[in-house]
Design a protein around this motif. Structure first.
Motif, short mmCIF file in Angstrom:
data_model
loop_
_atom_site.label_atom_id
_atom_site.label_comp_id
_atom_site.label_asym_id
_atom_site.label_seq_id
_atom_site.Cartn_x
_atom_site.Cartn_y
_atom_site.Cartn_z
N ALA A 319 44.91 22.56 45.11
CA ALA A 319 44.42 22.87 43.76
C ALA A 319 44.61 24.35 43.42
O ALA A 319 45.00 24.70 42.29
N LEU A 320 44.34 25.22 44.40
CA LEU A 320 44.48 26.66 44.14
C LEU A 320 45.94 27.02 43.88
O LEU A 320 46.22 27.91 43.05
N GLY A 321 46.87 26.34 44.54
CA GLY A 321 48.29 26.60 44.29
C GLY A 321 48.71 26.18 42.90
O GLY A 321 49.46 26.90 42.22
N VAL A 322 48.22 25.02 42.44
CA VAL A 322 48.52 24.58 41.07
C VAL A 322 47.92 25.54 40.06
O VAL A 322 48.55 25.90 39.06
N LEU A 323 46.69 25.99 40.33
CA LEU A 323 46.04 26.96 39.44
C LEU A 323 46.84 28.25 39.35
O LEU A 323 47.05 28.80 38.26
N ALA A 324 47.31 28.73 40.49
CA ALA A 324 48.12 29.96 40.50
C ALA A 324 49.41 29.77 39.72
O ALA A 324 49.86 30.68 39.00
N PHE A 351 44.74 21.80 30.48
CA PHE A 351 43.31 21.55 30.71
C PHE A 351 43.04 20.19 31.37
O PHE A 351 42.20 20.11 32.28
N PRO A 352 43.70 19.11 30.96
CA PRO A 352 43.48 17.84 31.67
C PRO A 352 43.84 17.92 33.15
O PRO A 352 43.18 17.29 34.00
N VAL A 353 44.86 18.71 33.48
CA VAL A 353 45.24 18.89 34.88
C VAL A 353 44.13 19.60 35.64
O VAL A 353 43.78 19.24 36.78
N ILE A 354 43.55 20.62 35.02
CA ILE A 354 42.46 21.38 35.64
C ILE A 354 41.27 20.46 35.94
O ILE A 354 40.68 20.50 37.02
N LEU A 357 41.96 18.16 38.84
CA LEU A 357 41.91 18.84 40.13
C LEU A 357 40.50 19.24 40.54
O LEU A 357 40.29 19.74 41.65
N GLY A 358 39.54 19.06 39.65
CA GLY A 358 38.16 19.41 39.96
C GLY A 358 37.86 20.89 39.87
O GLY A 358 36.89 21.37 40.45
N ILE A 359 38.69 21.64 39.15
CA ILE A 359 38.48 23.09 38.97
C ILE A 359 37.45 23.31 37.87
O ILE A 359 37.50 22.67 36.81
N LEU A 418 39.05 37.44 41.12
CA LEU A 418 38.42 36.27 40.51
C LEU A 418 38.90 34.97 41.15
O LEU A 418 38.14 34.01 41.27
N LEU A 419 40.17 34.94 41.53
CA LEU A 419 40.68 33.76 42.22
C LEU A 419 40.04 33.62 43.60
O LEU A 419 39.70 32.51 44.04
N ALA A 420 39.86 34.74 44.29
CA ALA A 420 39.30 34.70 45.64
C ALA A 420 37.78 34.48 45.63
O ALA A 420 37.24 33.83 46.54
N PHE A 421 37.11 35.00 44.60
CA PHE A 421 35.65 34.91 44.54
C PHE A 421 35.21 34.38 43.18
O PHE A 421 34.81 35.16 42.29
N PRO A 422 35.25 33.07 42.97
CA PRO A 422 34.90 32.48 41.67
C PRO A 422 33.48 32.83 41.22
O PRO A 422 33.20 32.85 40.01
N GLN A 423 32.57 33.09 42.16
CA GLN A 423 31.18 33.35 41.80
C GLN A 423 31.00 34.61 40.97
O GLN A 423 29.97 34.78 40.31
#
Length: 434
Positions: A319-324, A351-354, A357-359, A418-423
């Motif tokens: 999922a992170l690869g698709v997001l990138a 957005f439907p892809v996101i 993927l559960g993002i 932000l990618l590494a630390f979503p919080q």
């Protein structure tokens, strides 16, 4: 012609119209209307045009747009935005590069009023460029810091970009506003760090300014207190559950108007001009949103979003690869397209892809808005570059692009964090009182 071929043809025509500088809203509306007509008949296109225009025009959520824009326009016209800059300059102006760092802080403060990157760059450019030139700042650093600092307007809430993202994706405006607070402050800090590093490596870029007396420091800080209080009240009210975003916008606009009147800086003429400018900007945003609700059904009928989703799912990437990969698409598109146009064109596809993927959609919204910011200072479009050029006519365009390059890299670092630390983006929305 198949639905997919019609959709691809429509997207090609839309890109051509945007390259020809046809206004974004008109280009999207024309392609969306013609596409729905071709795929579903004239009656469906006419019905959608009428229903979507009325639905959006009567949406209570969109009231935040004119109110926050009015808040920023009145603050600028009455000199409140200048007070933020003066207070920051009195505090850190005497250090090397301090005037540039004060400009970043001023841009951040004005961003929290206007929600507009263009307005932030234009206003702070008029306020700070003359001062930096007077104290011998290198034109590349001076113009670069204004262009980059102006981009904070689309991330630090209230943000027009977040409002449009929320409307297009059916997300909470309040949660998005809160999600932008810490990333916006982080980016502001990275910009100041960039200025510090540049002036440490090359001291001639930003010589120190004169030291303010304690009295001048107290006066400058006191003048900034009212507008700082309004900013904290509106954002803090949303976080504490006291205000909805619409109520916060109304309270903020009313308090800025009241403060301007009490300070004797707000005349009927200034209020009229601020209101007129707010209406024009709001009308532009509304046209884009109406056009978006014409082109989104066209894309759905063409099955392009489903095809893209199937393609990305077939890449067998995490999922992170698709997001990138999606964010990389935004970075490339930002070199050629205006930010709002990118949102409208890409969200129905990505957005439907996101979601599949559960993002987290709030986290994704912050990431997307940050990449839109990067597009504001990316060649060859770089709207903020040309805004600064209109103020600093004597500075060559290539010098401004060179000046923003270190800040673009700082934004890339922020995106990586932000990618590494979503919080960083999610902690405030998750703790918000419901």
């Amino acid at each position: 012609m198949s639905a997919m071929a019609t959709g691809l043809l429509g997207m090609g025509v839309l890109l051509i119209l945007l390259v020809l500088r046809v206004p974004v809203a008109f280009a999207m509306f024309a392609v969306g209307f013609a596409g729905i007509w071709a795929l579903n008949g004239l009656g469906a296109a006419m019905s959608l045009m009428a229903s979507e225009s009325f639905t959006l025009a009567s949406s209570a959520e969109l009231v935040v747009v004119p109110l926050f824009i009015l808040m920023g326009n009145v603050a600028s016209a009455t000199g409140m935005s200048r007070a933020l800059y003066d207070a920051a300059y009195a505090l850190i102006g005497p250090v090397r590069g301090g005037l540039a760092s004060a400009t970043v802080i001023g841009c951040g403060g004005f961003a929290a009023l206007s929600g507009s990157s263009v307005a932030s760059a234009l206003t702070m450019g008029k306020v700070s460029l003359t001062e930096m030139e007077r104290f011998g700042y290198d034109p590349r650093l001076a113009t670069g810091v204004v262009a980059a600092g102006g981009t904070l307007g689309i991330l630090i809430p209230p943000s027009t970009g977040f409002v449009i993202y929320a409307i297009l994706t059916q997300q909470s405006i309040g949660r998005l506003f809160l999600a932008g607070v810490l990333p916006g402050l982080m980016l502001l800090g990275l910009f100041i760090l960039t200025v510090t590093i540049l002036c440490w490596l090359r001291p001639e870029l930003g010589p120190p300014g004169p030291r303010s007396s304690l009295r001048n420091l107290a006066v400058a800080t006191g003048r900034a207190v009212p507008i700082l209080g309004i900013i904290l009240l509106t954002i803090g009210g949303i976080y504490g559950g006291i205000f909805s975003p619409v109520e916060a916008a109304a309270v903020g606009a009313a308090l800025v108007v009241l403060a301007g009147a009490l300070m004797g800086r707000l005349s009927l003429r200034i209020l009229w001009e601020a209101g007129r400018d707010s209406i024009v900007t709001t009308a532009t945003v509304m046209l884009i949103l109406i056009a978006a609700h014409m082109i989104n059904p066209f894309l759905a009928l063409s099955h392009i979003p489903q095809a893209v989703g199937t393609f990305l799912a077939g890449l067998d990437m995490p999922a992170l690869g698709v997001l990138a990969l999606i964010l990389l698409c935004y970075l490339v598109l930002g070199c050629f397209l205006e930010g709002f146009a990118m949102l409208v064109l890409t969200l129905p596809i990505f957005f439907p892809v996101i979601l599949q993927l559960g993002i987290d959609p709030i986290w994704f919204g912050v990431l997307v808005v940050l990449t839109l910011e990067m597009g504001l200072i990316s060649p060859p479009v770089g709207i903020n570059i040309f805004i600064v050029k209109s103020v600093a006519r004597q500075v060559p365009l290539e010098a401004i692009f060179a000046g923003v390059a270190p800040f673009w890299l700082a934004m890339l670092v922020a995106l990586g964090l932000l990618l590494a630390f979503p919080q960083i983006a999610l902690i405030l929305p998750e703790t918000m009182i419901r």
